[in-house]
Design an enzyme around this catalytic site. Structure first.
Site, PDB file in Angstrom:
ATOM      1  N   ARG A 184     -27.442  12.140  43.716  1.00 30.17           N
ATOM      2  CA  ARG A 184     -27.176  12.207  42.262  1.00 30.17           C
ATOM      3  C   ARG A 184     -26.229  11.085  41.817  1.00 30.17           C
ATOM      4  NH1 ARG A 184     -30.748  14.016  43.335  1.00 30.17           N
ATOM      5  NH2 ARG A 184     -31.382  16.162  43.564  1.00 30.17           N
ATOM      6  N   SER A 234     -28.117  22.242  36.943  1.00 33.31           N
ATOM      7  CA  SER A 234     -27.126  22.622  37.970  1.00 33.31           C
ATOM      8  C   SER A 234     -25.778  22.029  37.598  1.00 33.31           C
ATOM      9  CB  SER A 234     -27.528  22.074  39.339  1.00 33.31           C
ATOM     10  OG  SER A 234     -28.747  22.632  39.730  1.00 33.31           O
ATOM     11  N   GLU A 304     -21.609  18.191  38.785  1.00 31.06           N
ATOM     12  CA  GLU A 304     -22.676  17.186  38.717  1.00 31.06           C
ATOM     13  C   GLU A 304     -22.861  16.746  37.261  1.00 31.06           C
ATOM     14  OE1 GLU A 304     -26.305  17.972  40.952  1.00 31.06           O
ATOM     15  OE2 GLU A 304     -27.483  17.440  39.182  1.00 31.06           O
TER      16      GLU A 304
HETATM   17  C1  LIG Z   1     -32.998  23.102  32.787  1.00 24.07           C
HETATM   18  C2  LIG Z   1     -32.568  21.863  33.525  1.00 24.07           C
HETATM   19  C3  LIG Z   1     -33.079  21.590  34.786  1.00 24.07           C
HETATM   20  C4  LIG Z   1     -32.694  20.431  35.465  1.00 24.07           C
HETATM   21  N1  LIG Z   1     -33.211  20.199  36.687  1.00 24.07           N
HETATM   22  C5  LIG Z   1     -32.849  19.081  37.355  1.00 24.07           C
HETATM   23  C6  LIG Z   1     -33.405  18.788  38.644  1.00 24.07           C
HETATM   24  O1  LIG Z   1     -34.234  19.526  39.168  1.00 24.07           O
HETATM   25  N2  LIG Z   1     -32.981  17.670  39.271  1.00 24.07           N
HETATM   26  C7  LIG Z   1     -32.076  16.820  38.719  1.00 24.07           C
HETATM   27  O2  LIG Z   1     -31.740  15.799  39.337  1.00 24.07           O
HETATM   28  N3  LIG Z   1     -31.535  17.061  37.508  1.00 24.07           N
HETATM   29  C8  LIG Z   1     -31.899  18.164  36.819  1.00 24.07           C
HETATM   30  N4  LIG Z   1     -31.361  18.407  35.585  1.00 24.07           N
HETATM   31  C9  LIG Z   1     -30.326  17.490  35.027  1.00 24.07           C
HETATM   32  C10 LIG Z   1     -30.878  16.333  34.190  1.00 24.07           C
HETATM   33  O3  LIG Z   1     -32.145  16.662  33.621  1.00 24.07           O
HETATM   34  C11 LIG Z   1     -30.996  15.061  35.004  1.00 24.07           C
HETATM   35  O4  LIG Z   1     -29.737  14.642  35.483  1.00 24.07           O
HETATM   36  C12 LIG Z   1     -31.604  13.902  34.192  1.00 24.07           C
HETATM   37  O5  LIG Z   1     -31.861  12.829  35.050  1.00 24.07           O
HETATM   38  C13 LIG Z   1     -30.695  13.412  33.066  1.00 24.07           C
HETATM   39  O6  LIG Z   1     -31.471  12.554  32.240  1.00 24.07           O
HETATM   40  P1  LIG Z   1     -31.130  12.402  30.692  1.00 24.07           P
HETATM   41  O7  LIG Z   1     -32.057  11.413  30.100  1.00 24.07           O
HETATM   42  O8  LIG Z   1     -31.074  13.719  30.034  1.00 24.07           O
HETATM   43  O9  LIG Z   1     -29.679  11.768  30.790  1.00 24.07           O
HETATM   44  P2  LIG Z   1     -28.420  12.116  29.887  1.00 24.07           P
HETATM   45  O10 LIG Z   1     -28.010  13.524  30.152  1.00 24.07           O
HETATM   46  O11 LIG Z   1     -28.688  11.727  28.494  1.00 24.07           O
HETATM   47  O12 LIG Z   1     -27.361  11.142  30.533  1.00 24.07           O
HETATM   48  C14 LIG Z   1     -26.926  11.340  31.874  1.00 24.07           C
HETATM   49  C15 LIG Z   1     -26.173  10.077  32.298  1.00 24.07           C
HETATM   50  O13 LIG Z   1     -27.116   9.002  32.353  1.00 24.07           O
HETATM   51  C16 LIG Z   1     -26.679   7.915  31.551  1.00 24.07           C
HETATM   52  N5  LIG Z   1     -27.870   7.283  30.974  1.00 24.07           N
HETATM   53  C17 LIG Z   1     -28.838   7.847  30.240  1.00 24.07           C
HETATM   54  N6  LIG Z   1     -29.777   6.939  29.900  1.00 24.07           N
HETATM   55  C18 LIG Z   1     -29.358   5.746  30.433  1.00 24.07           C
HETATM   56  C19 LIG Z   1     -29.879   4.422  30.413  1.00 24.07           C
HETATM   57  N7  LIG Z   1     -31.016   4.121  29.788  1.00 24.07           N
HETATM   58  N8  LIG Z   1     -29.185   3.476  31.051  1.00 24.07           N
HETATM   59  C20 LIG Z   1     -28.015   3.751  31.682  1.00 24.07           C
HETATM   60  N9  LIG Z   1     -27.473   4.981  31.717  1.00 24.07           N
HETATM   61  C21 LIG Z   1     -28.144   5.966  31.100  1.00 24.07           C
HETATM   62  C22 LIG Z   1     -25.785   8.536  30.491  1.00 24.07           C
HETATM   63  O14 LIG Z   1     -24.875   7.594  29.986  1.00 24.07           O
HETATM   64  C23 LIG Z   1     -25.104   9.645  31.276  1.00 24.07           C
HETATM   65  O15 LIG Z   1     -23.985   9.172  31.979  1.00 24.07           O
HETATM   66  C24 LIG Z   1     -31.745  19.549  34.869  1.00 24.07           C
HETATM   67  C25 LIG Z   1     -31.253  19.812  33.592  1.00 24.07           C
HETATM   68  C26 LIG Z   1     -31.663  20.948  32.916  1.00 24.07           C
HETATM   69  C27 LIG Z   1     -31.128  21.201  31.531  1.00 24.07           C
END
Ligand SMILES: Cc1cc2nc3c(=O)[nH]c(=O)nc-3n(C[C@H](O)[C@H](O)[C@H](O)COP(=O)(O)OP(=O)(O)OC[C@H]3O[C@@H](n4cnc5c(N)ncnc54)[C@H](O)[C@@H]3O)c2cc1C
Length: 316
Positions: A184, A234, A304
Site C-alpha cells: 500500500r 480498511s 492505511e
Molecule cells: C468499500 C471500500 C473498499 C476498498 N477496498 C480496497 C481494496 O480491496 N484494496 C485496496 O487497496 N484499497 C481498497 N480501498 C481503498 C481505496 O479504494 C484505494 O486505496 C484506492 O486506490 C484509492 O483511490 P482513490 O482514487 O479513491 O484515491 P483517493 O482516496 O482520492 O486518494 C488516495 C491518495 O492518492 C493520492 N492520489 C489520488 N490520485 C492521484 C494522482 N492522480 N496522482 C498522485 N496521487 C494521487 C491522493 O493524493 C491521496 O494521497 C477500499 C475503499 C473502500 C471505500
C-alpha cells in the site's frame, strides 16, 4: 468567496478561471461530497482540469500564489478534517482524465479512470490479470499512489509505466522500479508528483473466465464488506503476521461506536459512517482501537487511510 485569500482572492480565482475555465473552479466545496466516507469540511478551492495542459497551468498558478494543493481521485481512501482544507483540491476523477486505449495486451489509461472501468475494459478485450481490482472503488491515479491490491493481486504486478507531472509541469515516465512499490505504498507518497496516465500489461485470456472471476470476487466483497454504508475501506494496514480486522474483532470492538462512527459489525477492519459521523469521531475511534489492540495483543495498528488536515496530509 474565500476570505482567507482576501487580497489575492480575486486574482487567485481569476487566474484559475483563466487557466482552466470557470466551470471547473469551485470555492468552499465540502470534502464530504468528494470522499466515500462522506466526511469533511470545505476546501478553499476545488478544481477539475480538463487535460494535462490545464493541470500544468493550474499547478503553476497555485505555486505562484503559494497555495498548497492536494490531488484527489475518488476520495475512497481519505479521512478529511471537519474544518476542511486550506488550499486547493485538484480532482482528477470527475469528467476528465477518463481515456482508455487498448493495444494488444497493453492498456493505457488516464489517471481519473476508475479501477472498475479499467477492469471492465480489460474483460471486454479478453485481457486477464486485473480482475482483482474490479471492486476497488478508486481511480487509477489513487490506486497507483496506494499500490492498491486485493485477493492476491496488486497494481504493481501489472504496471508497465507511469507518467507523472511534477510541480514545475515537467512530465516523467517512470518504470515499475522507479515507482518503489511496497505494501500500500509507492514513491508518490514521498514526492509531489501527480499521475496523469499509466500503461498496464495484461495477458490474453478467456472473456467468460475473466467475467466469472470478477463476479466471484464481487460476491465475496459484498458478503464480507459493509458496502452499503459510507467508509474509506480498511482503516489499518495489515500488521505482519496478523489481520487487523480479526484482532479488532477479538478485542470485542465490533459494533463499537463513537458519535456517528462505528466499527463495522460486518467487517471489523472497516469503520463506517452510520450518519453524521465527524472526522473527530473517526479519529477518536481509531485511537481507541489502537489502544485496545495494543493492550490486548501488543500489536501496533497503523492507519492505511490518509488523513487530510486543514494544513495538508498529516498523521492520525
Ligand atoms: C468499500 C471500500 C473498499 C476498498 N477496498 C480496497 C481494496 O480491496 N484494496 C485496496 O487497496 N484499497 C481498497 N480501498 C481503498 C481505496 O479504494 C484505494 O486505496 C484506492 O486506490 C484509492 O483511490 P482513490 O482514487 O479513491 O484515491 P483517493 O482516496 O482520492 O486518494 C488516495 C491518495 O492518492 C493520492 N492520489 C489520488 N490520485 C492521484 C494522482 N492522480 N496522482 C498522485 N496521487 C494521487 C491522493 O493524493 C491521496 O494521497 C477500499 C475503499 C473502500 C471505500
Amino acid at each position: 468567496m474565500v476570505e482567507r485569500y482576501s487580497m489575492g482572492s480575486m486574482s487567485v480565482r481569476d487566474r484559475l478561471f483563466r487557466a482552466i475555465g470557470s466551470i471547473d473552479v469551485f470555492e468552499d466545496l465540502p470534502l464530504s461530497g468528494m470522499t466515500t466516507f462522506r466526511i469533511g469540511g470545505p476546501a478553499d478551492f476545488v478544481i477539475s482540469p480538463e487535460n494535462v495542459e490545464e493541470l500544468s497551468q493550474a499547478i503553476q498558478v497555485l505555486r505562484d500564489c503559494e497555495i498548497p494543493y492536494i490531488v484527489l481521485g475518488r476520495g475512497s481512501n481519505i479521512l478529511a478534517s471537519d474544518e476542511g482544507f486550506r488550499g486547493a483540491v485538484i480532482r482528477l476523477s470527475t469528467n476528465y482524465f477518463q481515456r482508455i486505449q487498448v493495444e494488444d495486451d497493453h492498456i493505457t489509461a488516464e489517471a481519473g479512470v476508475t479501477l472498475t472501468a479499467l477492469s471492465k475494459a480489460a474483460r471486454r478485450n479478453g485481457l486477464t490479470g486485473l480482475e482483482f481490482a474490479s471492486g476497488i472503488p478508486g481511480s487509477l491515479g489513487g490506486g497507483i499512489y496506494m499500490n492498491a491490491g486485493a485477493y492476491g493481486g496488486e497494481l504493481k504486478d501489472v504496471i508497465e509505466s507511469v507518467t507523472v507531472i511534477d510541480l514545475f509541469g515537467n512530465q516523467m515516465v517512470l518504470s515499475p522500479e522507479d515507482m518503489e512499490f511496497g505494501t500500500r505504498s509507492s514513491i508518490l507518497q514521498k514526492k509531489s508528483w501527480t499521475v496523469i496516465r499509466a500503461t498496464i500489461r495484461l495477458t490474453h485470456g478467456d472473456p467468460d473466465a475473466i467475467e466469472a472471476k470478477m463476479n466471484d470476487l464481487a460476491q465475496q466483497r459484498k458478503s464480507k464488506q459493509p458496502l452499503e454504508l459510507p467508509s474509506a475501506g480498511s482503516v489499518f494496514k495489515r500488521p505482519q503476521g496478523y489481520f487487523a480486522g480479526a484482532l479488532i474483532e477479538q478485542a470485542g470492538l465490533k459494533g463499537y461506536r463513537i458519535g456517528g462512527a462505528e466499527v463495522s459489525a460486518k467487517h471489523a477492519g472497516f469503520i463506517v459512517n452510520r450518519g453524521g459521523a465527524t472526522c473527530a469521531d473517526v479519529i477518536e475511534l481509531i485511537h481507541h482501537i489502537q489502544k485496545t489492540v495494543m493492550e490486548q495483543f501488543h500489536v501496533r495498528l497503523t492507519p492505511e487511510i490518509k488523513y487530510l488536515s486543514p494544513d495538508g496530509w498529516d498523521l492520525i
